[in-house]
Write an enzyme that holds these catalytic residues in place. Sequence first.
Site, short mmCIF file in Angstrom:
data_model
loop_
_atom_site.label_atom_id
_atom_site.label_comp_id
_atom_site.label_asym_id
_atom_site.label_seq_id
_atom_site.Cartn_x
_atom_site.Cartn_y
_atom_site.Cartn_z
N THR A 83 0.84 -1.20 0.00
CA THR A 83 0.00 0.00 0.00
C THR A 83 0.87 1.25 0.00
O THR A 83 1.67 1.45 0.91
CB THR A 83 -0.93 0.00 1.22
OG1 THR A 83 -1.78 -1.15 1.16
CG2 THR A 83 -1.80 1.25 1.24
N HIS A 133 -8.15 4.35 -1.58
CA HIS A 133 -8.23 3.93 -0.19
C HIS A 133 -9.66 4.06 0.34
O HIS A 133 -9.90 4.39 1.50
CB HIS A 133 -7.27 4.75 0.69
CG HIS A 133 -6.62 3.96 1.78
ND1 HIS A 133 -5.34 3.45 1.68
CD2 HIS A 133 -7.06 3.58 3.00
CE1 HIS A 133 -5.03 2.81 2.80
NE2 HIS A 133 -6.07 2.87 3.61
#
Length: 396
Positions: A155, A275
């Site tokens: 991420t 996200h």
Amino acid sequence: MIISAASDYRAAAQRTLPPFLFHYIDGGAYAEYTLRRNVEDLSQVALRQRVLKNMSDLSLETTLFNETLSMPVALAPVGLCGMYARRGEVQAAAAADAKGIPFTLSTVSVCPIEEVAPTIKRPMWFQLYVLRDRGFMRNALERAKAAGCSTLVFTVDMPTPGARYRDAHSGMSGPNAAMRRYWQAVMHPKWAWDVGLNGRPHDLGNISAYLGKPTGLEDYIGWLANNFDPSISWKDLEWIREFWDGPMVIKGILDPEDARDAVRFGADGIVVSNHGGRQLDGVLSSARALPAIADAVKGDIAILADSGIRNGLDVVRMIALGADTVLLGRAYLYALATAGKAGVANLLDLIEKEMKVAMTLTGAKTISEISGDSLVQELGKSLPAALAPMSKGDTA
């Protein structure tokens, strides 16, 4: 309560969970504009209905990173999953395993890698942040590899936490947060008994294992705030490759140039993602960003997508826009909070049925037949008059 869609699980989860937990997963950054657009933009993608196509041999099966998936869906990494159901990561992983799709364990999970991995037959995926503590990152990679994790989800859209106003109001943060959370738990006895008392320990398993001491919610907030690394760059991928030789997916791509960089730096896949609208408000929805990214790198790298996906129809829409596979986040967490493993299993069954209906009515027998040809129009082009926003003076 009748459960017929993910929205029903959301309503049930709101009744079950203390507000600080419900709003932590339900909310987004700032005014939550991007959070809303993720869902709204995807819902505006018009599919092309086809008829008399002999859809008797329909298949949702697909292949990704040499793994066979029963449908092009994986469970996304979600932090604190074990606070939404007793040992929540274990339950969600079991449901995904039974369905034949991947489960992704978050860096900041309640249950550690070593607790989850042995409970399922299918190798799980592991998600990692770039953190200042490179010793922790190396330790996590080594443990994930030892546990048999097959794919790393890296991420990159969180060099600093987003500003989430709901958290301050709900008790996740803000004044007297610990006391507010305590009283919320008292007012939600089902959660308090099942998770609050019987779901312990409530520490962050992967971090606690490294630090050698329990890491609770207050520590979680502080540790993350102090460890996110704004110096992150593409060279960090080269460092990670020293410790990880399996498939690596870069999560948090919204720009075609970043997608091209991911190809250049040897990533195996990307996740087109904002996200879930939890980082920077005002950025493109994943549905709007996806077509340009697919035009830039389709065929050079696996394209996954998340943010705004709530049902099987949305899965088909994302694939038509250019994704190979999608990740489910909020949708499965609502189901997990409502009914544990059984809730997630039922949600995945619903998504499978919804996909079959959508594919049958668009004439796509296989996942590879879902493409831009399945769309009446792509996002960003002018809407039909019936769908266009009303101008001043118009009446409904």
